[in-house]
Design a protein around this motif. Sequence first.
Motif, mmCIF file in Angstrom:
data_model
loop_
_atom_site.group_PDB
_atom_site.id
_atom_site.type_symbol
_atom_site.label_atom_id
_atom_site.label_comp_id
_atom_site.label_asym_id
_atom_site.label_seq_id
_atom_site.Cartn_x
_atom_site.Cartn_y
_atom_site.Cartn_z
ATOM 1 N N GLY A 137 24.136 11.276 8.288
ATOM 2 C CA GLY A 137 23.999 12.470 7.638
ATOM 3 C C GLY A 137 24.585 13.846 8.063
ATOM 4 N N HIS A 138 24.452 14.727 7.047
ATOM 5 C CA HIS A 138 24.801 16.018 7.276
ATOM 6 C C HIS A 138 23.841 17.133 6.922
ATOM 7 C CE1 HIS A 138 28.545 13.625 6.961
ATOM 8 N NE2 HIS A 138 29.081 14.426 7.774
ATOM 9 N N GLU A 139 24.105 18.387 7.448
ATOM 10 C CA GLU A 139 23.190 19.452 6.956
ATOM 11 C C GLU A 139 23.923 20.074 5.378
ATOM 12 O OE1 GLU A 139 20.697 20.424 8.371
ATOM 13 O OE2 GLU A 139 20.704 19.869 10.565
ATOM 14 N N PHE A 140 23.185 20.902 4.981
ATOM 15 C CA PHE A 140 23.776 21.582 3.834
ATOM 16 C C PHE A 140 25.299 22.113 3.919
ATOM 17 C CE2 PHE A 140 19.385 21.878 2.645
ATOM 18 C CZ PHE A 140 19.213 21.161 1.209
ATOM 19 N N ASP A 141 25.383 22.677 5.178
ATOM 20 C CA ASP A 141 26.704 23.430 5.585
ATOM 21 C C ASP A 141 27.713 22.326 5.611
ATOM 22 O OD1 ASP A 141 25.933 22.805 8.037
ATOM 23 O OD2 ASP A 141 25.833 24.885 8.598
ATOM 24 N N GLY A 142 27.509 20.916 5.923
ATOM 25 C CA GLY A 142 28.335 20.287 6.395
ATOM 26 C C GLY A 142 28.654 19.546 7.665
ATOM 27 N N GLN A 143 27.664 20.281 8.566
ATOM 28 C CA GLN A 143 27.443 19.883 9.996
ATOM 29 C C GLN A 143 26.692 18.703 10.071
ATOM 30 O OE1 GLN A 143 26.424 22.865 12.779
ATOM 31 N NE2 GLN A 143 26.878 24.542 11.294
ATOM 32 N N ARG A 144 27.307 17.730 10.885
ATOM 33 C CA ARG A 144 26.619 16.689 11.246
ATOM 34 C C ARG A 144 25.157 16.658 11.693
ATOM 35 N NH1 ARG A 144 27.489 11.323 10.644
ATOM 36 N NH2 ARG A 144 29.617 11.679 10.165
ATOM 37 N N ILE A 145 24.267 15.774 11.302
ATOM 38 C CA ILE A 145 22.929 15.880 11.854
ATOM 39 C C ILE A 145 22.858 14.720 13.083
ATOM 40 C CG2 ILE A 145 20.565 15.013 11.603
ATOM 41 C CD1 ILE A 145 20.916 15.596 8.562
ATOM 42 N N ALA A 146 23.644 13.808 12.928
ATOM 43 C CA ALA A 146 23.716 12.740 13.983
ATOM 44 C C ALA A 146 24.983 11.665 13.701
ATOM 45 C CB ALA A 146 22.421 12.002 14.054
ATOM 46 N N ASP A 147 25.367 11.060 14.653
ATOM 47 C CA ASP A 147 26.487 10.015 14.304
ATOM 48 C C ASP A 147 26.021 9.003 13.521
ATOM 49 O OD1 ASP A 147 28.312 11.728 15.853
ATOM 50 O OD2 ASP A 147 27.906 10.568 17.853
ATOM 51 N N LEU A 148 26.776 8.486 12.709
ATOM 52 C CA LEU A 148 26.198 7.459 11.849
ATOM 53 C C LEU A 148 26.094 6.168 12.948
ATOM 54 C CD1 LEU A 148 25.919 6.330 9.103
ATOM 55 C CD2 LEU A 148 28.414 5.638 9.125
ATOM 56 N N ASP A 149 24.880 5.131 12.505
ATOM 57 C CA ASP A 149 24.661 4.305 13.634
ATOM 58 C C ASP A 149 25.144 3.077 12.875
ATOM 59 O OD1 ASP A 149 23.313 2.469 15.178
ATOM 60 O OD2 ASP A 149 21.284 3.146 14.948
ATOM 61 N N GLU A 150 26.321 2.733 13.234
ATOM 62 C CA GLU A 150 27.112 1.746 12.625
ATOM 63 C C GLU A 150 26.628 0.262 13.200
ATOM 64 O OE1 GLU A 150 31.200 1.865 12.812
ATOM 65 O OE2 GLU A 150 31.454 3.893 11.748
ATOM 66 N N ALA A 151 26.120 0.076 14.278
ATOM 67 C CA ALA A 151 25.619 -0.939 14.732
ATOM 68 C C ALA A 151 24.297 -1.312 14.221
ATOM 69 C CB ALA A 151 25.298 -0.994 16.429
ATOM 70 N N ASN A 152 23.331 -0.544 13.768
ATOM 71 C CA ASN A 152 22.320 -0.605 13.244
ATOM 72 C C ASN A 152 22.351 -1.138 12.016
ATOM 73 O OD1 ASN A 152 19.316 -0.850 13.160
ATOM 74 N ND2 ASN A 152 18.873 1.303 12.898
ATOM 75 N N ILE A 153 23.287 -0.481 10.973
ATOM 76 C CA ILE A 153 23.715 -0.774 9.854
ATOM 77 C C ILE A 153 24.208 -2.344 9.690
ATOM 78 C CG2 ILE A 153 25.275 -0.440 7.693
ATOM 79 C CD1 ILE A 153 25.115 2.456 8.528
ATOM 80 N N ARG A 154 25.063 -2.735 10.587
ATOM 81 C CA ARG A 154 25.577 -3.966 10.630
ATOM 82 C C ARG A 154 24.394 -4.921 10.746
ATOM 83 N NH1 ARG A 154 30.611 -5.479 10.558
ATOM 84 N NH2 ARG A 154 31.428 -3.376 11.210
ATOM 85 N N ARG A 155 23.580 -4.697 11.427
ATOM 86 C CA ARG A 155 22.131 -5.591 11.830
ATOM 87 C C ARG A 155 21.433 -5.857 10.518
ATOM 88 N NH1 ARG A 155 17.111 -4.373 11.859
ATOM 89 N NH2 ARG A 155 17.574 -2.227 11.942
ATOM 90 N N ILE A 156 21.343 -4.560 9.807
ATOM 91 C CA ILE A 156 20.674 -4.624 8.582
ATOM 92 C C ILE A 156 21.559 -5.628 7.757
ATOM 93 C CG2 ILE A 156 19.751 -3.359 6.650
ATOM 94 C CD1 ILE A 156 19.520 -0.795 8.816
ATOM 95 N N GLY A 157 22.755 -5.653 7.755
ATOM 96 C CA GLY A 157 23.517 -6.193 6.647
ATOM 97 C C GLY A 157 23.119 -7.730 7.011
ATOM 98 N N ARG A 158 23.005 -8.115 8.284
ATOM 99 C CA ARG A 158 22.771 -9.457 8.664
ATOM 100 C C ARG A 158 21.357 -9.939 8.130
ATOM 101 N NH1 ARG A 158 26.103 -8.024 13.378
ATOM 102 N NH2 ARG A 158 24.297 -7.518 14.533
ATOM 103 N N GLU A 159 20.650 -9.026 8.328
ATOM 104 C CA GLU A 159 19.195 -9.460 7.938
ATOM 105 C C GLU A 159 18.966 -9.669 6.276
ATOM 106 O OE1 GLU A 159 16.352 -6.559 9.243
ATOM 107 O OE2 GLU A 159 16.688 -7.112 11.540
ATOM 108 N N TRP A 160 19.846 -8.854 5.664
ATOM 109 C CA TRP A 160 19.545 -8.975 4.011
ATOM 110 C C TRP A 160 20.624 -9.814 3.662
ATOM 111 C CZ3 TRP A 160 20.004 -2.823 3.035
ATOM 112 C CH2 TRP A 160 18.666 -2.374 3.260
ATOM 113 N N CYS A 161 21.465 -10.535 4.146
ATOM 114 C CA CYS A 161 22.478 -11.627 3.753
ATOM 115 C C CYS A 161 21.859 -12.655 3.138
ATOM 116 C CB CYS A 161 23.330 -12.135 4.785
ATOM 117 S SG CYS A 161 24.669 -13.052 4.508
#
Length: 518
Positions: free
Chosen positions: A119-143
């Motif tokens: 996600g990002h701050e109001f001014d477009g600065q990044r809050i944190a890097d996107l956790d792609e590995a965790n998103i992929r894990r979630i996808g496998r769980e929801w499949c």
Amino acid sequence: MKYRIGIDVGGTHTDAVILNQQQELVVKVKAATTEDIGTGIKKAIAACMEQSGIDPVQVTHAMLGTTHCTNAIVERHGLSRIGVLRIGAPATMAIPPFTGWPQDLMDAVFVGSEIVAGGHEFDGQRIADLDEANIRRIGREWCGKVAAVAITAVNSPVDTVDELRAKEILTEELGEAVHFSLSYEIGSIGLLERENATILNASLVAAARRMVDGFEGSLMENGIQHAQIFLSQNDGTLMRSSYALRFPVLTIASGPTNSIRGAAYLSNVQNALVIDVGGTTTDIGVLVQGFPRESSLVAEIGGVRTNFRMPDLLSFGLGGGTRIRELGAAVQIGPDSVGYQLPQKGLVFGGDTLTATDIAVAIGQASLGDPAKVNHLPKPDVDTTYRRMVELVEEAIDKMKTSADPVPAILVGGGSILLPDRMAGVSEVIRPANFDVANAIGVTIAQVSGQIEKIYSIVDWGREKAVADAQQAAMSEAIAAGAKEESIVIVDMEEVPLAYLPGNAVRIRVKAVGELSI
């Protein structure tokens, strides 16, 4: 000659009209709304085709306005099972998704919800890097468990990259058959309300598919095989059926806006109150430059707070089928109604239930059924009851007006025969021809729209470039919804400076409208 057919499904009647290329009314039909909705639509289409004698091949466009998606949420029935992904850790962990949802609605749709880094701050600065590995894990769980996924990233109207990347990853894990709702396409700024609108949109995918398939089937059964299909949006415009399948939440509250647009067309008045009286409720809206006034308040749908666009409407329980109890000073008007059973249950039709229609007939305001069947009602009590019915409308008119000055009021809907030709707070009462099918006419003559809302840094963009980008994005949305490119015009633009953001930030909302593509 080419023709359009428009259908609007109300609580009491399913109205259908056919218009020619000059947008002149060819035929109008009122059929009783059926419990399964689809049967009533089929009967209305069949009656239109039979009475008009038109060759079904000549019907090139078919439009539908329906409360199907609204009912699915209210009744907690036929909703899709969904997963909810929020991108915003660690900044948004305090309040999880589904906060404030009614438990029964959450139970009807919930498979899982997760919050991951990004996600990002109001001014477009990044809050944190996107956790792609965790998103992929979630996808496998929801499949195999989810039919749709709602993705919301903090401040995605500023930067959409995380929502789009999350969709890519989850598509790889879940497959192409799963629907994705991305919050930047649906809601405004404000995380929780935007997330709620996105979740509702995802949960309506199956209901929208049934609605579109049922409408297509009804048309096919009546020989209409090649018509372009459009559904009404809640801003008084149309969208292609394919667009509606992506954004079914935009059909919510579309019924009253069809009547408002129909009222503007039939009366040729662009600024007025519109009073739409049906069999169950009265809806009051405001015409501004020919379109429904948009609400500035947070919209609550089925008990869920959202922040996507909604028409400014006031609805209350007064319609042709409204039950009347305790005649006289202690009268109770509704809020329940006999609805589509009015022709069987109303006193003037030989039934045993006292309704608002019976009162209007008894006082001489309306002429239908058998007036002799209400002659036994005490006249003083009838007068008192009718005055109270009118007062309910006058009180609602005062609530919807923005000044004390009288304004014109356009009466539409079959139940508007209940109301008198003069009311307090109204400069004139307008009853246009074909007022009883204004809703179906409104959906048939409607234009196609696209709307966007984005945040720009004026320091980075410059105002002219930011406005041009927002206008182009809105026009692209209108084209996607089915508008003819050369006919598109910008009808509304709003700029709101965001003083609390760096970079001289501004929120720009643009609405573009065009004619139907042929």
